[in-house]
Design an enzyme around this catalytic site. Structure first.
Site, mmCIF file in Angstrom:
data_model
loop_
_atom_site.group_PDB
_atom_site.id
_atom_site.type_symbol
_atom_site.label_atom_id
_atom_site.label_comp_id
_atom_site.label_asym_id
_atom_site.label_seq_id
_atom_site.Cartn_x
_atom_site.Cartn_y
_atom_site.Cartn_z
ATOM 1 N N LYS A 23 14.937 -4.283 63.938
ATOM 2 C CA LYS A 23 15.055 -5.704 63.611
ATOM 3 C C LYS A 23 16.473 -6.170 63.550
ATOM 4 O O LYS A 23 16.915 -7.170 64.025
ATOM 5 C CB LYS A 23 14.094 -6.039 62.543
ATOM 6 C CG LYS A 23 14.199 -7.670 62.206
ATOM 7 C CD LYS A 23 12.841 -8.125 61.522
ATOM 8 C CE LYS A 23 12.720 -7.775 59.967
ATOM 9 N NZ LYS A 23 13.554 -8.765 59.494
ATOM 10 N N SER A 24 16.979 -5.478 62.584
ATOM 11 C CA SER A 24 18.663 -5.732 62.066
ATOM 12 C C SER A 24 19.588 -5.790 63.447
ATOM 13 O O SER A 24 20.165 -6.666 63.546
ATOM 14 C CB SER A 24 19.026 -4.923 61.069
ATOM 15 O OG SER A 24 18.597 -5.232 59.881
ATOM 16 N N ASP A 320 15.183 -2.083 51.796
ATOM 17 C CA ASP A 320 13.920 -2.417 52.576
ATOM 18 C C ASP A 320 12.734 -1.691 52.232
ATOM 19 O O ASP A 320 11.602 -1.891 52.842
ATOM 20 C CB ASP A 320 13.986 -2.998 53.814
ATOM 21 C CG ASP A 320 14.813 -4.153 54.042
ATOM 22 O OD1 ASP A 320 15.089 -5.009 53.206
ATOM 23 O OD2 ASP A 320 15.285 -4.436 55.097
ATOM 24 N N ARG A 351 9.890 -8.962 45.386
ATOM 25 C CA ARG A 351 9.151 -7.833 45.790
ATOM 26 C C ARG A 351 8.829 -6.991 44.532
ATOM 27 O O ARG A 351 8.186 -6.037 44.441
ATOM 28 C CB ARG A 351 10.163 -6.951 46.992
ATOM 29 C CG ARG A 351 9.709 -7.571 48.325
ATOM 30 C CD ARG A 351 10.395 -6.396 49.348
ATOM 31 N NE ARG A 351 9.836 -7.189 50.759
ATOM 32 C CZ ARG A 351 10.568 -7.029 51.704
ATOM 33 N NH1 ARG A 351 11.640 -6.272 51.613
ATOM 34 N NH2 ARG A 351 10.265 -7.562 52.774
#
Ligand code: S3P
Length: 434
Positions: A23-24, A320, A351
């Site tokens: 994704k990054s 993450d 989170r």
């Protein structure tokens, strides 16, 4: 997003597995492509809600985007975009990376005005961290209450600055480096613990004058970017969910193919190995500086785990995946402590709160601290129960993995959030369980 899904205790996960594209790197590949004068083919661009938001935003600022069979051809407008192609409202959806990186480019377009906004979750995430350096460079950047989206960027002729990052954030670092390409003179970013370096690797590949001297990153003004094809490797953050499942479910053995092994992304694998996980692979040596992303295989087999301590310096390379460290900790023997991870409070959900509430609901002994959490286990599986994803893709996938490894199964409320980064997650699990 409220659709619920149930994950029963499973048999072993077995076979070869290719994670979705990173994704990054997908966000950055599309953005860098849009800043080029010549078209840039991006192979294996991630097909997800977040990365579609990036393509839509780039189309709105005047770039061309042609999609075919998982590849995207980005027809850029050049680093200094023509003004007739600028202006308007840009919807970033749930994508924090788009919200923080794109303003770096827009800030250097004198006369242009854009407003970036997104979903409910993005509206709770701080953007003063990019507004501050971009304002210091000469742009006018206004956020709601000075801190939250919508974010309005008025482009200007920028001047280079020296900027010490107040938080270890690859998004803020990237934003300032991108603006630095447009700014007069040179721009230096000082970073503490090193975060993911995909932007730095792309700057080198695009032949932008850029250097790292210890913790000092310096980029100089440039007229144009030169990039040939970008091939996006598999996402280690998505693969981490499957690696965690293969570690926790007895008898599992999964070979992960085509995954990015960039050392700034593999902190979770090093932490998991320290806990006893069996993960073989050619991880890039910590501290490596390179132009290309290292791509390779991981061979993961189930193993009993022990508690560990995650120190602040390790946090950025596992940022993450820290919720997955909590999950492993709940199945491990002993105490697992994560420190220096206050940034988790400003992710797609808080989170720290989400993982503590979520895992407690499944039977874990876990407590929040100011900047992390502590979880205690006795090596036995969690019983299970119901977990709410709170609209957070990574919490949804964590709930699914917890269910497979649990003794009674887990219902995940809001499972559809997974589509933000990994629409094929449930299908891939089914394949490995077949
Ligand atoms: C990202 C950087 C990290 C990470 C996010 C993606 C990036 O955020 O949590 O998922 O692509 O640069 P921060 O920069 O806020 O730490």
């Amino acid at each position: 997003m409220t659709a619920a899904a149930r994950f029963e205790p499973s048999g072993p996960l077995r076979g070869d597995y290719t994670p979705p594209a990173d994704k990054s790197i997908s966000h950055r590949a599309a953005l860098f492509g849009a800043m080029c004068d010549e078209p840039v083919p991006v192979r294996n661009y991630l097909d997800s809600a977040d990365t579609r938001s990036t393509l839509a935003a780039l189309l709105k600022v005047g770039a061309g985007v042609e999609e075919a069979d998982g590849d995207v051809l980005v027809r850029g407008v050049g680093l200094r975009a023509p003004l007739e192609a600028t202006g308007g409202l840009l919807d970033v959806g749930n994508a924090g990376t788009l919200m923080r990186l794109l303003p770096g480019w827009l800030a250097g377009q004198p006369g242009g005005v854009w407003t970036l906004d997104g979903d409910e979750s993005i509206r709770r995430r701080p953007v003063d961290r990019v507004a501050e350096p971009l304002s210091a460079m000469g742009a006018r950047v206004d956020a709601r209450e000075g801190r939250f989206p919508p974010l309005t960027v008025r482009g200007a002729e920028l001047s280079g600055i020296e900027y010490e990052l107040p938080v270890a954030s690859a998004q803020v670092k990237s934003c300032v480096l991108i603006a630095g390409m447009l700014a007069d003179g040179s721009t230096t970013v000082l970073e503490g613990a090193q975060s993911r370096d995909h932007t730095e690797r792309l700057l080198r590949r695009a032949r932008v004058p850029f250097e790292r001297d210890g913790s000092r990153l310096t980029v100089s003004q440039v007229d144009e970017l030169e990039l040939d094809e970008i091939v996006v490797p598999g996402d280690p953050s998505s693969a981490a969910f499957v690696a965690a499942a293969a570690t926790l479910v007895a008898g599992s053995r999964v070979v992960v193919k085509g995954v990015d092994l960039n050392w700034t992304r593999t902190g979770f694998l090093r932490i998991a190995e320290r806990m006893g996980a069996v993960i073989l692979g050619d991880l890039e040596e910590p501290g490596t500086e390179a132009d290309e992303e290292p791509v390779g295989e991981l061979d993961v087999a189930s193993a009993p785990l022990e508690g560990t301590v995650v120190e602040p310096a390790e946090v950025p390379t596992a940022i993450d995946e820290l919720t997955l460290v909590a999950l492993l900790g709940a199945f491990a023997d002993g105490e697992t402590l994560v420190r220096g991870a206050g940034e988790l409070r400003v992710k797609e959900s808080d989170r720290i709160a989400s993982v503590v509430e979520g895992l407690r609901g499944l039977g874990a002994d876990i407590e929040a601290t100011d900047d992390g959490f502590v979880v205690r286990g006795d090596g036995a599986p969690l019983p299970g129960g119901v977990i709410d994803a709170h609209g957070d893709h990574r919490m949804a996938m964590l709930g699914a993995v917890a269910g497979l490894a649990s003794s009674e199964g887990v219902e995940v409320v809001g499972m559809d959030a997974a589509a933000v980064s990994y629409p094929g997650f449930q299908r891939d699990l089914r394949t490995l369980l077949a």
